[in-house]
Enzyme design. Structure first.
Site, PDB file in Angstrom:
ATOM      1  N   ARG B 119       0.809  -1.228   0.000  1.00 56.79           N
ATOM      2  CA  ARG B 119       0.000   0.000   0.000  1.00 56.79           C
ATOM      3  C   ARG B 119       0.836   1.268   0.000  1.00 56.79           C
ATOM      4  O   ARG B 119       0.360   2.296  -0.466  1.00 56.79           O
ATOM      5  CB  ARG B 119      -0.934   0.029   1.210  1.00 56.79           C
ATOM      6  N   THR B 163       1.129  -5.644   4.190  1.00 56.19           N
ATOM      7  CA  THR B 163       1.152  -4.816   2.979  1.00 56.19           C
ATOM      8  C   THR B 163       0.955  -3.355   3.368  1.00 56.19           C
ATOM      9  O   THR B 163       0.866  -2.492   2.523  1.00 56.19           O
ATOM     10  CB  THR B 163      -0.015  -5.196   2.046  1.00 56.19           C
ATOM     11  N   SER B 178      -1.761  -8.530   7.980  1.00 54.71           N
ATOM     12  CA  SER B 178      -2.787  -9.353   7.339  1.00 54.71           C
ATOM     13  C   SER B 178      -2.616 -10.796   7.786  1.00 54.71           C
ATOM     14  O   SER B 178      -1.587 -11.157   8.347  1.00 54.71           O
ATOM     15  CB  SER B 178      -2.646  -9.281   5.817  1.00 54.71           C
ATOM     16  N   GLY B 179      -3.605 -11.644   7.476  1.00 49.46           N
ATOM     17  CA  GLY B 179      -3.482 -13.056   7.835  1.00 49.46           C
ATOM     18  C   GLY B 179      -4.821 -13.769   7.833  1.00 49.46           C
ATOM     19  O   GLY B 179      -5.450 -13.920   8.866  1.00 49.46           O
ATOM     20  N   TRP B 224      -5.594  -3.969   7.703  1.00 46.95           N
ATOM     21  CA  TRP B 224      -4.575  -3.907   6.651  1.00 46.95           C
ATOM     22  C   TRP B 224      -4.645  -2.655   5.788  1.00 46.95           C
ATOM     23  O   TRP B 224      -3.853  -2.503   4.864  1.00 46.95           O
ATOM     24  CB  TRP B 224      -4.602  -5.183   5.803  1.00 46.95           C
ATOM     25  N   ASP B 285     -16.084 -12.827   3.637  1.00 47.48           N
ATOM     26  CA  ASP B 285     -14.787 -12.166   3.459  1.00 47.48           C
ATOM     27  C   ASP B 285     -14.928 -10.678   3.152  1.00 47.48           C
ATOM     28  O   ASP B 285     -14.111 -10.110   2.439  1.00 47.48           O
ATOM     29  CB  ASP B 285     -13.969 -12.867   2.347  1.00 47.48           C
ATOM     30  N   ASP B 287     -14.207  -7.662   4.400  1.00 43.22           N
ATOM     31  CA  ASP B 287     -13.485  -6.752   5.281  1.00 43.22           C
ATOM     32  C   ASP B 287     -14.190  -5.402   5.346  1.00 43.22           C
ATOM     33  O   ASP B 287     -14.636  -4.894   4.322  1.00 43.22           O
ATOM     34  CB  ASP B 287     -12.084  -6.489   4.710  1.00 43.22           C
ATOM     35  N   ARG B 312     -17.139  -2.892   1.914  1.00 44.77           N
ATOM     36  CA  ARG B 312     -17.039  -3.974   0.925  1.00 44.77           C
ATOM     37  C   ARG B 312     -18.351  -4.767   0.818  1.00 44.77           C
ATOM     38  O   ARG B 312     -18.632  -5.380  -0.197  1.00 44.77           O
ATOM     39  CB  ARG B 312     -15.872  -4.877   1.357  1.00 44.77           C
TER      40      ARG B 312
END
Lengths: 281, 519
Positions: B119, B163, B178-179, B224, B285, B287, B312
């Site tokens: 990023r 990132t 992240s993870g 993230w 998923d 986020d 999102r």
């Protein structure tokens, strides 16, 4: 200690060749779900050193792991490579190597700038991961065809011919009458929802008719379109490109009904139509 | 006025030019873009007005910088003291903004972390900071890229990577990781930018197996994307990612706070002030890391401290950022997964749209109604402009998929995208500019002169009129993968955007004259 690992033999022994072929004569017993279809087996036995596999794992995880998973069994956006036909056909990178280096930009896979040593190690790791997935019996992060058979084929037929409007374009006169024999499970469901998911070229092309400022017309298969440009492939196979602002054009997208239907299906409708299509053999 | 400006520049040139004071971020000068979002608000809006709707069609390429890599640039460049810092996974370049000449490049050693994207960088005094795929934080000398220190933020062997573009607040360097492929607690850390010592750790979720945890057994909620900051309230706002296991909701009953949430955190202590959950009990998923945009403006007739998010999951939220109370929830893209909105303003997930053995057709798809690409708020029109997608995906979960990591399967079906301008007071979409099938990857920048810079889903950079979305300019660069930035250097306004692995700088062909500005 160097230890070679032979890949592919286990899978070859475990299953009869017919289990990997298209359903049909010589396949599994009638009534058995195509879900039993295993991932395609490694065609050519090949062995790699443990050191190379280990080196490949390191490169694979860093470069490929986010999309394809650390174990190559699928990640955030990329497919499960242990079930990939291309991996099954690959012999020491003859298929995978060029793909890794050139990518599949249209499918979202970038090209990778890697040394031949790194590519070879990644290939070794993928084959090893496939071998491990097969010996483990698989099942993780996969969708089996039998999972999808929750719908009612008769209700699906009614939806197909009625509310869904599918019969406006599809009749059982031609090859569609056996669509359930040619495709099973997720591959059929994806094609049903939006045929271009699985194979851009196999799906019905969009036809575009361009009328130039001078008044001549050109018809062809839509090759590219954005706000500024229309590009088509004409009957002779040549690509012809026009600035969108200075022409008139009409695009006939036979798949428009598919994308419009996505917002209309209930999950029950979707499963019913799927059950109906899967019954067409 | 002019004389004072020149003398200050001379003084700084001699004495302090290369050291970046953290106070700069409170009111960034127009010749800088010193942090990921440009400033603390996350509005990604420039006050510069040389480039206008009337002249934007004349802009020309000032320079292009080639990274000579295959990695797509997803980072926002930052600019301080005439130097641009640009990142990709493992790499950072220092680039002379006047010539596009590489001053130095640092490449982090080969490592096993995910190389999925990066990023951007952060600066503090004479240090530049880079996060790495194996979740390290590296401090570099801004003069020459020499490593000052390199620390492991978390253990990448457990499945973390980073990132993140760090956010500097005074002497706190705040970094997320992240993870998603392991059941890991969500981690945000603050480091001393001089020494790299940990000042505090905020966990959005507790470690797996923590008894009686409020998360209901969920891990995840990684932070993230760079947060935003309100200096008056002294609160840092960060979006948190999806819970893990990702698609298996049965393994973690309840709402799973603070995953898929917007959290307000004290940057001095790391203590939570409040949280709001855009996606309670997420199983797709989605986020909620999208930029929490801070706006001071009137809402329903009264001045408010607002926080806007295009999430999102397809919903647009307006919160009061003093206490996290919801003021408005609407949708800005195709959504079919809810049973309505609850009393707190949160979407109510429809259990029938959770991933199931036979598959569920869900809008948005996993990529989401929007994603990491930044939106932009234009104060003049009151529009939040966002790159949106109407998409459908298939979601599967069965017990065989387990309760670890992804724990399920999902497949994109189809999507179509548009740049949408949302009226922050009503949530109504003022205009929608189609950008093609698939999903755009470009963020948005608005200018005080009324131009919106972004990109389409094919390969075009776009300039649109902010009031109505009309196209004013385009350039076919290849797919834009980052969010544009703007600055003024030597009297000229520049727009920077990345396409593929190159960075492009646009400006007017000649500096505008007084006559131009009268027009």
């Amino acid at each position: 200690m160097h230890r070679s690992q032979v890949i592919g033999l286990a899978a070859l022994i475990l299953a009869t060749p017919s289990a990997y072929g298209q359903a049909g004569p010589g396949g599994r017993a009638a009534g058995q779900s195509p879900a039993a279809k295993r991932p395609p087996a490694t065609k050519h036995a090949q062995s790699y050193s443990a050191a190379q596999i280990q080196a490949g794992e390191s490169r694979f995880v860093s470069q490929c792991g986010f999309c394809h998973g650390r174990d190559a069994q699928g990640g955030e956006s990329g497919p499960d490579l242990t079930r990939s036909p291309l991996v099954a056909e690959d012999m020491r990178g003859n298929k995978l190597g060029p793909l890794i280096l050139s990518g599949r930009p249209a499918a979202g896979m970038p090209a990778f700038s890697l040394s031949s040593t790194d590519v070879a190690a990644i290939v070794a790791f993928i084959h090893d991961a496939k071998s491990k997935a097969e010996s483990a019996g698989g099942g993780r992060r996969t969708v089996d065809a039998e999972d999808l058979l929750t719908g009612n084929a008769e209700a699906g037929k009614q939806y197909f011919n009625g509310a869904g409007g599918c019969a406006k374009c599809h009749s059982l006169d031609g090859s569609f009458a056996t669509v359930g024999a040619r495709f099973q499970g997720l591959a059929l469901l994806q094609r049903m929802l939006y045929p271009r998911i699985r194979d851009r070229r196999a799906a019905a092309p969009q036809v575009v008719k361009v009328t130039t400022a001078a008044g001549s017309t050109v018809t062809g298969t839509l090759a590219y379109r954005d706000e500024f440009t229309i590009s088509l492939v004409d009957a002779d196979g040549w690509t012809r490109t026009f600035p969108a602002a200075s022409i008139k054009f009409e695009v006939d997208d036979p798949l428009l009904a598919h994308s419009e239907q996505l917002g209309r299906y209930t999950d029950q409708d979707m499963h019913d139509v799927f059950a109906y299509l899967q019954s067409l053999k | 006025m002019m004389i004072r400006f020149v003398s200050l520049a001379l003084l700084c040139g001699a004495a302090c030019a290369q050291s970046v004071d953290p106070g700069l971020l409170l009111k960034p000068p127009s010749d800088s873009w010193p942090t990921y979002h440009g400033d603390y608000s996350g509005q990604r809006h420039t006050s510069l007005t040389q480039i206008t709707p009337a002249n934007v069609h004349q802009i020309t390429l000032a320079w292009a910088f080639q990274t000579n890599q295959t990695q797509q640039i997803k980072a926002s460049p930052i600019l301080v003291n005439g130097v641009i810092y640009l990142t990709t996974p493992d790499n950072i370049w220092a680039i002379d903004a006047r010539t596009a000449r590489q001053l130095w490049k640092y490449t982090y050693p080969m490592n096993e972390g995910f190389h999925i994207g990066h990023r951007g960088a952060a600066v503090y005094r004479d240090s530049v900071f880079l996060t790495t795929p194996d979740a390290h934080l590296v401090a570099l000398n801004a003069r020459d890229g020499a490593v000052k220190w390199n620390i492991a933020m978390v253990d990448s062997k457990r499945g973390y990577w980073s990132t993140n573009a760090p956010l500097l607040i005074r002497n706190h360097l705040i970094v997320g990781v992240s993870g998603d492929f392991d059941n890991l607690p969500g981690v945000l850390k603050s480091f001393d930018p001089t020494t790299g010592e940990v000042q505090w750790t905020f966990n959005s979720t507790p470690p797996a197996g923590t008894p009686g945890s409020i998360s209901g057994g969920a891990t995840g909620g990684q932070m993230w994307i760079t947060g935003t900051y309100d200096p008056e309230l002294n609160l840092l706002y960060v979006g948190t990612g999806n819970p893990t296991p990702v698609l298996n909701g049965d393994a973690r009953k309840g709402d799973n706070p603070w995953t898929c949430s917007i959290v307000a955190v004290n940057p001095d202590t790391g203590k939570l002030a409040w949280g709001f959950q855009p996606s309670p009990h997420d199983t797709h998923d989605w986020d909620a890391v999208e930029v929490p945009v801070l706006v001071d403006a009137s809402f329903q007739g009264a001045p408010r401290k607002l926080l806007l998010q295009t999430s999102r999951n397809g919903h647009f939220f307006v919160l009061d950022r003093t206490d996290g109370k919801n003021l408005l929830t609407t949708t800005f893209a195709a959504v079919n997964w809810t049973k309505g909105i609850d009393a707190q303003g949160r979407p109510i997930p429809n259990p029938d749209k959770e991933p199931r053995r036979d598959g569920r057709l869900v809008a948005p798809n996993e990529t989401g109604a929007t994603n990491y690409r930044s939106p932009s708020f234009d104060p003049t029109t009151g529009l939040l402009v966002v790159s949106a997608a109407d998409g459908y995906g298939l979601y599967f979960f069965k017990q065989d998929h387990g309760a670890y990591g992804w724990a399920g399967a999902d497949y994109d079906v189809w999507s179509r995208s548009a740049i949408r301008a949302i009226d922050y007071q009503t949530g109504k979409i003022r205009w929608s500019h189609e950008i093609g099938e698939g999903t755009g990857a470009a963020g948005v920048l608005t200018t005080a002169s009324g131009v919106t810079f972004t990109g389409d889903a094919a390969g075009n950079a776009l300039a649109l009129r902010t009031t109505d979305g009309t196209t004013l300019w385009h350039a076919t660069l290849g797919r834009m993968g980052n969010s544009p930035i703007a600055y003024e250097l030597d009297g000229r306004q520049y727009i920077l955007m990345a396409a593929g692995s190159s960075l492009y700088a646009w400006t007017l062909p000649s500096p505008p004259t007084a006559a131009d500005s009268r027009n």
